[in-house]
Design a protein around this motif. Structure first.
Motif, PDB file in Angstrom:
ATOM      1  N   GLU A  26       0.831  -1.211   0.000  1.00 26.41           N
ATOM      2  CA  GLU A  26       0.000   0.000   0.000  1.00 26.41           C
ATOM      3  C   GLU A  26       0.867   1.263   0.000  1.00 26.41           C
ATOM      4  N   ALA A  27       1.933   1.260   0.799  1.00 23.26           N
ATOM      5  CA  ALA A  27       2.825   2.423   0.864  1.00 23.26           C
ATOM      6  C   ALA A  27       3.493   2.670  -0.482  1.00 23.26           C
ATOM      7  N   LEU A  28       3.978   1.608  -1.126  1.00 21.58           N
ATOM      8  CA  LEU A  28       4.630   1.766  -2.428  1.00 21.58           C
ATOM      9  C   LEU A  28       3.654   2.298  -3.468  1.00 21.58           C
ATOM     10  N   ILE A  29       2.456   1.746  -3.499  1.00 17.61           N
ATOM     11  CA  ILE A  29       1.457   2.188  -4.474  1.00 17.61           C
ATOM     12  C   ILE A  29       1.107   3.654  -4.243  1.00 17.61           C
ATOM     13  N   GLU A  30       0.922   4.029  -2.984  1.00 14.42           N
ATOM     14  CA  GLU A  30       0.576   5.417  -2.670  1.00 14.42           C
ATOM     15  C   GLU A  30       1.712   6.376  -3.040  1.00 14.42           C
ATOM     16  N   VAL A  31       2.939   6.051  -2.635  1.00 15.31           N
ATOM     17  CA  VAL A  31       4.088   6.925  -2.935  1.00 15.31           C
ATOM     18  C   VAL A  31       4.290   7.042  -4.445  1.00 15.31           C
ATOM     19  N   SER A  32       3.983   5.971  -5.161  1.00 10.13           N
ATOM     20  CA  SER A  32       4.137   5.982  -6.625  1.00 10.13           C
ATOM     21  C   SER A  32       3.029   6.760  -7.319  1.00 10.13           C
ATOM     22  N   ASP A  79      12.823   9.711  -8.511  1.00 12.77           N
ATOM     23  CA  ASP A  79      13.576  10.849  -7.970  1.00 12.77           C
ATOM     24  C   ASP A  79      13.779  10.697  -6.467  1.00 12.77           C
ATOM     25  N   GLN A  80      14.672  11.506  -5.932  1.00 13.48           N
ATOM     26  CA  GLN A  80      15.025  11.414  -4.519  1.00 13.48           C
ATOM     27  C   GLN A  80      13.829  11.655  -3.590  1.00 13.48           C
ATOM     28  N   PRO A  81      12.968  12.633  -3.842  1.00 12.93           N
ATOM     29  CA  PRO A  81      11.805  12.793  -2.948  1.00 12.93           C
ATOM     30  C   PRO A  81      10.919  11.548  -2.894  1.00 12.93           C
ATOM     31  N   ALA A  82      10.714  10.880  -4.025  1.00 10.23           N
ATOM     32  CA  ALA A  82       9.894   9.664  -4.030  1.00 10.23           C
ATOM     33  C   ALA A  82      10.585   8.554  -3.247  1.00 10.23           C
ATOM     34  N   ARG A  83      11.878   8.382  -3.428  1.00 17.49           N
ATOM     35  CA  ARG A  83      12.611   7.355  -2.682  1.00 17.49           C
ATOM     36  C   ARG A  83      12.569   7.661  -1.190  1.00 17.49           C
ATOM     37  N   ALA A  84      12.781   8.919  -0.824  1.00 14.85           N
ATOM     38  CA  ALA A  84      12.746   9.312   0.592  1.00 14.85           C
ATOM     39  C   ALA A  84      11.361   9.063   1.180  1.00 14.85           C
ATOM     40  N   ALA A  85      10.325   9.325   0.407  1.00 14.60           N
ATOM     41  CA  ALA A  85       8.958   9.110   0.895  1.00 14.60           C
ATOM     42  C   ALA A  85       8.710   7.624   1.159  1.00 14.60           C
ATOM     43  N   PHE A  86       9.190   6.751   0.260  1.00 13.38           N
ATOM     44  CA  PHE A  86       8.996   5.323   0.504  1.00 13.38           C
ATOM     45  C   PHE A  86       9.801   4.858   1.717  1.00 13.38           C
ATOM     46  N   ILE A  87      11.015   5.330   1.843  1.00 18.84           N
ATOM     47  CA  ILE A  87      11.846   4.941   2.993  1.00 18.84           C
ATOM     48  C   ILE A  87      11.173   5.357   4.300  1.00 18.84           C
ATOM     49  N   ALA A  89       7.921   5.945   4.759  1.00 15.30           N
ATOM     50  CA  ALA A  89       6.683   5.181   4.912  1.00 15.30           C
ATOM     51  C   ALA A  89       6.979   3.747   5.360  1.00 15.30           C
ATOM     52  N   ALA A  90       7.981   3.115   4.769  1.00  9.73           N
ATOM     53  CA  ALA A  90       8.334   1.748   5.148  1.00  9.73           C
ATOM     54  C   ALA A  90       8.806   1.685   6.594  1.00  9.73           C
ATOM     55  N   THR A  91       9.582   2.677   7.014  1.00  5.50           N
ATOM     56  CA  THR A  91      10.048   2.723   8.401  1.00  5.50           C
ATOM     57  C   THR A  91       8.867   2.886   9.356  1.00  5.50           C
ATOM     58  N   ASP A  92       7.897   3.709   8.975  1.00  6.51           N
ATOM     59  CA  ASP A  92       6.688   3.874   9.786  1.00  6.51           C
ATOM     60  C   ASP A  92       5.894   2.567   9.879  1.00  6.51           C
ATOM     61  N   VAL A  93       5.795   1.844   8.771  1.00  4.21           N
ATOM     62  CA  VAL A  93       5.071   0.570   8.767  1.00  4.21           C
ATOM     63  C   VAL A  93       5.739  -0.404   9.734  1.00  4.21           C
ATOM     64  N   VAL A  94       7.056  -0.524   9.656  1.00  2.01           N
ATOM     65  CA  VAL A  94       7.760  -1.424  10.569  1.00  2.01           C
ATOM     66  C   VAL A  94       7.524  -0.986  12.015  1.00  2.01           C
ATOM     67  N   ALA A  95       7.631   0.301  12.288  1.00  2.00           N
ATOM     68  CA  ALA A  95       7.412   0.799  13.653  1.00  2.00           C
ATOM     69  C   ALA A  95       6.012   0.456  14.158  1.00  2.00           C
ATOM     70  N   ASP A  96       5.013   0.552  13.285  1.00  2.00           N
ATOM     71  CA  ASP A  96       3.634   0.233  13.674  1.00  2.00           C
ATOM     72  C   ASP A  96       3.436  -1.252  13.975  1.00  2.00           C
ATOM     73  N   VAL A 109      16.079   0.315   5.075  1.00  2.00           N
ATOM     74  CA  VAL A 109      15.317   0.215   3.834  1.00  2.00           C
ATOM     75  C   VAL A 109      16.276   0.456   2.672  1.00  2.00           C
ATOM     76  N   ASN A 110      16.276  -0.475   1.722  1.00  2.00           N
ATOM     77  CA  ASN A 110      17.129  -0.357   0.531  1.00  2.00           C
ATOM     78  C   ASN A 110      16.263  -0.456  -0.708  1.00  2.00           C
ATOM     79  N   ILE A 111      16.528   0.412  -1.680  1.00  2.00           N
ATOM     80  CA  ILE A 111      15.820   0.392  -2.961  1.00  2.00           C
ATOM     81  C   ILE A 111      16.838   0.048  -4.033  1.00  2.00           C
ATOM     82  N   LEU A 112      16.572  -1.029  -4.769  1.00  2.00           N
ATOM     83  CA  LEU A 112      17.455  -1.484  -5.835  1.00  2.00           C
ATOM     84  C   LEU A 112      16.744  -1.321  -7.167  1.00  2.00           C
ATOM     85  N   ASN A 113      17.465  -0.848  -8.173  1.00  2.00           N
ATOM     86  CA  ASN A 113      16.874  -0.640  -9.494  1.00  2.00           C
ATOM     87  C   ASN A 113      17.487  -1.579 -10.530  1.00  2.00           C
ATOM     88  N   ALA A 114      16.625  -2.156 -11.355  1.00  2.00           N
ATOM     89  CA  ALA A 114      17.059  -2.966 -12.490  1.00  2.00           C
ATOM     90  C   ALA A 114      17.262  -2.043 -13.689  1.00  2.00           C
TER      91      ALA A 114
END
Length: 140
Positions: A26-32, A79-87, A89-96, A109-114
């Motif tokens: 859900e976080a990835l879809i929203e940030v995207s 872009d960097q703002p989108a990556r930062a937003a996912f990082i 959001a993912a950290t918040d999900v883990v905390a919850d 949180v690591n983001i890898l690109n193909a």
């Protein structure tokens, strides 16, 4: 878009172990910016690896780190703002979903690109352009 979560047993609550992938999806879809996009939603998946706490290390020592790894084509979170937003959001999900003793700095949180054309679904290699066409419904 595979998401892999690796956590020491006991860091995530039992419900958290079940909920973490749906919440990260859900976080990835929203940030995207693709909420409601059926194609994009259908290609986000992942796995949760819950390990013996003695098998998780950081800095060369045993430590209760939760690792979230997201693999995307190079057009994803471009872009960097989108990556930062996912990082964030993912950290918040883990905390919850973790117990109260889990520290935010123990979520990585690591983001890898193909590279372009190195993303495949169902045996078909997609370029960034082809993925955009599939996501926007303009694929022919």
């Amino acid at each position: 878009m595979p998401i892999t979560v690796t956590a020491p047993r006991g860091v995530l609550t039992p419900a958290g172990e079940r909920e973490i992938l749906p919440r990260l999806t859900e976080a990835l879809i929203e940030v995207s910016g693709l909420t409601g996009n059926e194609f994009f939603t259908s290609v986000v998946g992942g796995t949760v690896h819950v390990l013996d706490p003695h098998d998780v290390y950081a800095g060369g020592v045993n430590r209760p780190v939760v690792m979230v790894e997201l693999k995307l084509p190079n057009i994803g979170l471009a872009d960097q703002p989108a990556r930062a937003a996912f990082i964030a959001a993912a950290t918040d999900v883990v905390a919850d979903l973790a117990g109260p003793e889990h520290r935010r700095e123990d979520t990585w949180v690591n983001i890898l690109n193909a590279p372009d054309g190195a993303w495949g679904l169902g045996g078909k290699a997609y370029t960034g352009e082809a993925l955009i066409a599939a996501i926007t419904g303009t694929a022919g």
